[in-house]
Scaffold this motif. Structure first.
Motif, PDB file in Angstrom:
ATOM      1  N   ALA A   7     -48.883 -29.017  40.530  1.00 40.10           N
ATOM      2  CA  ALA A   7     -48.606 -30.367  40.029  1.00 40.10           C
ATOM      3  C   ALA A   7     -47.165 -30.797  40.276  1.00 40.10           C
ATOM      4  O   ALA A   7     -46.835 -31.983  40.149  1.00 40.10           O
ATOM      5  N   ILE A  18     -51.532 -35.743  39.159  1.00 38.61           N
ATOM      6  CA  ILE A  18     -52.434 -35.826  38.005  1.00 38.61           C
ATOM      7  C   ILE A  18     -53.473 -36.919  38.216  1.00 38.61           C
ATOM      8  O   ILE A  18     -54.669 -36.718  37.963  1.00 38.61           O
ATOM      9  N   LEU A  35     -54.230 -27.485  36.751  1.00 38.58           N
ATOM     10  CA  LEU A  35     -52.934 -28.018  37.169  1.00 38.58           C
ATOM     11  C   LEU A  35     -51.817 -27.117  36.666  1.00 38.58           C
ATOM     12  O   LEU A  35     -51.800 -26.718  35.500  1.00 38.58           O
ATOM     13  N   LYS A  39     -44.326 -28.208  31.491  1.00 37.63           N
ATOM     14  CA  LYS A  39     -45.059 -28.755  30.349  1.00 37.63           C
ATOM     15  C   LYS A  39     -44.554 -30.136  29.940  1.00 37.63           C
ATOM     16  O   LYS A  39     -45.337 -31.059  29.732  1.00 37.63           O
ATOM     17  N   ILE A  42     -45.469 -32.802  32.648  1.00 41.63           N
ATOM     18  CA  ILE A  42     -46.909 -33.065  32.705  1.00 41.63           C
ATOM     19  C   ILE A  42     -47.357 -33.856  31.481  1.00 41.63           C
ATOM     20  O   ILE A  42     -48.090 -34.841  31.598  1.00 41.63           O
ATOM     21  N   ASN A  46     -49.335 -37.336  31.819  1.00 41.10           N
ATOM     22  CA  ASN A  46     -50.787 -37.226  31.704  1.00 41.10           C
ATOM     23  C   ASN A  46     -51.315 -38.116  30.582  1.00 41.10           C
ATOM     24  O   ASN A  46     -50.830 -38.082  29.468  1.00 41.10           O
ATOM     25  N   GLU A  49     -55.772 -35.547  28.672  1.00 43.11           N
ATOM     26  CA  GLU A  49     -55.693 -34.102  28.714  1.00 43.11           C
ATOM     27  C   GLU A  49     -57.051 -33.424  28.605  1.00 43.11           C
ATOM     28  O   GLU A  49     -57.173 -32.223  28.816  1.00 43.11           O
ATOM     29  N   TYR A  54     -54.636 -26.874  32.033  1.00 41.24           N
ATOM     30  CA  TYR A  54     -53.236 -26.746  32.436  1.00 41.24           C
ATOM     31  C   TYR A  54     -52.727 -25.322  32.240  1.00 41.24           C
ATOM     32  O   TYR A  54     -53.082 -24.641  31.285  1.00 41.24           O
ATOM     33  N   TYR A  56     -48.880 -23.909  32.203  1.00 41.83           N
ATOM     34  CA  TYR A  56     -47.499 -24.381  32.246  1.00 41.83           C
ATOM     35  C   TYR A  56     -46.588 -23.338  32.886  1.00 41.83           C
ATOM     36  O   TYR A  56     -46.651 -22.153  32.579  1.00 41.83           O
ATOM     37  N   SER A  78     -44.698 -23.255  39.939  1.00 42.55           N
ATOM     38  CA  SER A  78     -46.067 -23.771  40.002  1.00 42.55           C
ATOM     39  C   SER A  78     -46.770 -23.303  41.273  1.00 42.55           C
ATOM     40  O   SER A  78     -47.971 -23.009  41.257  1.00 42.55           O
TER      41      SER A  78
END
Length: 334
Positions: A7, A18, A35, A39, A42, A46, A49, A54, A56, A78
């Protein structure tokens, strides 16, 4: 099917990543998207959710970092965590719009190559007059041996078979002329290898041939391939800008544009790289897809669709079989 997505990779991360993932979840019933990213960033971007899972992470690999160093040092990035998920079978495919070199380095270090493949290759799909063409390699290997180009051609052949639903796609070797004797030592030797392989080889193709769709696969080294890719992307962008400029010139041209709007949209769509998703790293043992760095939601959605099809059609198993056939043929001729 589980698809892990970086992401934080790309020019418009994480918001457009996203959005693209949300579009894919709405469209496809049989996929789960994971994804990976920061944190705080995102959660800020986002809006839903419930649709996505997710994981993180705390680190991001930027485009200006050394690929190998970044992968080795940023273990909680990531990209690195996503490749770990793929390697441990917690994901069926991994997608990133981030640092291309780091993605290739990470895929090689964490996942490895298909047996018989010397060098994996980046294989984007180029829009052409007759449909689309797979270009292999588009930047991963700037210096190649003839056997590399043969393997690129073989992998592209299988990929085009499955993704374009063509039984016997045409394979061309990029060169400065169509005659067999043209080119440097690399292309001359590669020509002989590909000619004797179990592929639908049509010979050399020139730069102007690609856009006309003379072959479904074009093999070349990564230096040449990247130049082709960027040139075609630039040309498509310029044509789009020129059309807009001309049709906005005056009242009469704006009226003409209104009458031709359907055709104009079809032309722009046909030339739009975002329609074709990303470029797989062919030769890696598991599905890794590289999305364009400037990808927005639409491009990410199409890259997810591409990853889904790649897995469902079991492209890697078919590539392995094709490489084995080529290896047996080469050994028989020694």
């Amino acid at each position: 099917m589980k698809i892990a997505i970086d992401a934080m990779g790309g020019d418009y991360a994480p918001l457009e990543i996203i959005k693209g993932a949300e579009l894919a979840i709405e469209k496809f019933d049989n996929i789960e998207i994971i994804l990976l990213g920061n944190k705080e960033m995102i959660n800020k971007n986002n809006k839903d959710e419930e649709k996505l899972k997710y994981i993180y992470t705390t680190e991001i690999i930027s485009n200006n970092e050394s690929p190998v160093t970044a992968i080795r040092k940023k273990k909680n990035s990531s990209m690195s965590v996503g490749l770990d998920l793929l390697n441990s079978d917690e994901a069926d495919a991994f997608l990133s719009a981030g640092n291309t070199g780091a993605l290739m380095a990470g895929a090689l270090l964490k996942i490895g190559r298909i047996k018989g493949i010397d060098r994996p290759a980046l294989a984007p799909i180029l829009p052409t007059l007759k449909g689309a063409t797979v270009l292999v390699d588009a930047g991963s290997n700037t210096e190649c041996k003839p056997i590399n180009l043969l393997q690129f051609a073989a992998m592209g052949y299988v990929y085009a078979q499955k993704m374009f639903n063509i039984d016997n796609p045409r394979v061309g070797l990029f060169n400065v002329g169509v005659e067999e004797e043209k080119g440097n030592d690399l292309t001359k030797q590669a020509y002989a290898l590909i000619k004797n392989a179990n592929l639908n080889f049509i010979g050399n193709v020139e730069g102007r041939d690609i856009a006309y769709g003379v072959a479904e696969v074009v093999a070349c080294d990564g230096f040449v391939g990247n130049a082709i890719l960027k040139s075609m992307e630039g040309t498509a962008s310029i044509i789009s800008l020129l059309l807009k400029e001309e049709f906005n010139r005056n009242l009469l041209t704006r009226l003409s544009a209104f009458l031709m709007i359907g055709g104009i949209k079809r032309i722009i769509k046909k030339m739009d790289y975002t329609e074709y998703g990303g470029a797989p790293l062919l030769g890696i043992k598991k599905p890794v897809i590289k999305a364009h760095g400037s990808s927005k939601a639409k491009a990410i959605y199409n890259a997810i669709r591409q990853a889904k099809n790649f897995v469902e059609m079991d492209v890697l198993t078919h590539i392995q079989k094709q490489i084995e056939i080529i290896g047996d043929d080469l050994n028989a001729r020694k």
